[in-house]
Structures are given as structure tokens and as C-alpha cells.
Design a protein around this motif. Sequence first.
Motif, short mmCIF file in Angstrom:
data_model
loop_
_atom_site.label_atom_id
_atom_site.label_comp_id
_atom_site.label_asym_id
_atom_site.label_seq_id
_atom_site.Cartn_x
_atom_site.Cartn_y
_atom_site.Cartn_z
N TYR A 216 -12.41 22.00 -35.13
CA TYR A 216 -12.71 23.04 -34.13
C TYR A 216 -12.84 22.41 -32.74
O TYR A 216 -12.24 22.89 -31.76
N ALA B 5 -9.54 21.08 -31.52
CA ALA B 5 -8.68 22.16 -31.03
C ALA B 5 -9.12 22.63 -29.66
O ALA B 5 -8.29 22.99 -28.81
N TRP C 22 -6.34 25.06 -34.81
CA TRP C 22 -7.55 24.71 -35.56
C TRP C 22 -7.23 24.52 -37.04
O TRP C 22 -7.63 23.54 -37.67
#
Length: 348
Positions: A320, A323, A277
Motif C-alpha cells: 500500500y 503504491a 497496489w
Amino acid sequence: MQNEGRRSLTTTPRPLTTQNLRPTIAQAGGGRDRASLVDRAQEAIEEGSHSFAAASRLFDRDTRERAWLLYAWCRRCDDIADNQDKGGPLGEPGSAKNAEDRIQAIRVLTRRALSEQPTADPAFDGFGLVADECGLTQDMANDVIGGFALDATGWAPANERDMLRYCYHVAGAVGIMMARVMGVSEDDGETLDRANDLGLAFQMANIARDVVEDAAAGRVYLPATWLAEKGLAPGDHALPENRFVLASLMPRLIGLMEKHEAAARLGAARLPFRSRWAVLAAANIYGAIGRKVLARGQKAWDRRVVVPGYEKLWHVVVAYFQALRNSPPGPDEDITWSRHDFRPVAGW
């Protein structure tokens, strides 16, 4: 005789031997308290790079603190090499001898830190600590210091390969150390290669953004062959009347940046979630810098390109979900290069 029987006041000095000396105890961090070194490193990153500071908060605590310690060493070396303070305006360059002395000071302090000896400089002591914790080596440090040495000599790239090698020294080699900080094994060459790619991409974004500022300081990081193709002379390439032609080089530079950025995302896919991330957030933010330069055309250097806080937050949110999905497409062309392709060859 009056002096007979008197004890002589003259004594033979005792030779100094290693038995008379108290050796300095080897201790990672130069004996400094770890918490204080981390605090100083956090101050350095928050002053020196808002983008890296934002991305670093996404790491787990141990990785975050180690990333700060590594950054603080890089920032301090850069300041010493450029005779500046916390990444501010470049200081007076002075003589070539002065520049050489500054690079030598960096080498000596780094070597001492890696030998677990105190350096009297928290940034170097912190580097010794993170090196001990993560297995960073003298060779890794030397590759980064090599970039500062190139700047100290007034070096400029003759061609694209030279530019990429420079990017390796000042950023790709740092990316490799960051990978080690994130727990990547020294035997995992594929991930280390992709960490190098991320550093290359970051530095090309920097070159694009700072080309006019660098030229004002007498530095040229665009390849001489690229400039010659456009009829631009190094040193004059950033003059106001040449900005339109200079902007015509940005698609080539940003295209190269995006190729290495895409390759780096493949490496990020191999990292634990929080490290992945953080890396993707940094890639998004720095990629945005390069793409803003490209979008602005000849007006890219009228004011400094920045990514404001609300945009950074957006890039963090996007990272985010990237990821979570963890399926990057990679670059359009096959990856045939490794970090070793960007290291200097003999005579370079």
C-alpha cells in the motif's frame, strides 16, 4: 391388382441442409450467466492459490472478477494438462498420446470459447467472457497453452534462455493477459514487457520452491548447464545427499528472479492505484517465497515454503505504501530485454 392405386409407404428422405439446422448463437461466455461464472472462478482461485486470492481482493470489482475468470481458465488448463484436480497431486501421466490428447482438448475448448460458443466447462466459458471484455486473443492463449504442451512432452531446459522461455509460456504470457485485464492498451509495449517480467519472477519463485517436488514427478526446470556446472545429473539433483549443492544454485536463480521482479515494479508504477497496489502485493508475497528458499539453504525443501496469513497481510500493507510512494528504483542493470526475447524462435 390389389396394390394398384395405393400410396407408396416408401418416401425419399429429404436432404439435410443448413436450412434445417438451428445455428448456435454466438455469445461470450457460452450463454452462461456472468454472475455464476464469476462465482465459480472465485471458488477456483480461493482453492488453488491463497496468494493470488489475497492480492486479487485489492482490485476494483470489475478487474477483480476478470482476474478470477482468467485465473480459473489457467487453473483448469493446468489440471487438464497434468491430469490433476485443482492443483493437487499430479495424476498418472499415461501415454504420450494421452498427454497430446489432453493438450488438444485444451486447444479445442479455448478456440471454441474465443469463438463465443458454449464449451460445457465453466472455466473455458468464463475465459471466453473475459477475452471478449478485455481483448484477449487466440495468440495470447496459444502462448500459454504452449507451456502446457512443453510439460506434456517431458521437456527440460538446456540452458538459462530455455528456462526463461518456459517461464514466459507458463507465467509471463499470463502476466501480459493480466495487464490487458487491468486496462493496459495493446499499444503500451513497455507496460506489457514489465507485466511479462512479473510472470517470469513468479515462476522462478515456483521453480525454487518446488524443485524437489517437481523432480519426484520426473520434471526438471533448472537449466542442464547450471546442473552440470555443479556436477549434478538431472533427476538426481534433488536427492537428499545433493541438497547442499542444489542450494548453491539458489542465489543464481533468486538473483534472476529479483532482477525481473524489480523490472516489473517499474511497470506497476504505470497502473492505476488499486491495480498497482494489487500487483505490488503479489510481487511482495511471491518474492518472499523465493527469498525464504534462499535463506533456508539446504533445508529449504524439508518442508514446503509458505507465506502465512499474517505475513501476507504485512506484505499487503507494505505494498500500500509502495503504491502511494510510487517510485520504484528498478533493477541494478539497464533493461534491454522485452517480452519478445522470451518467445520461442523457429525450431525451439
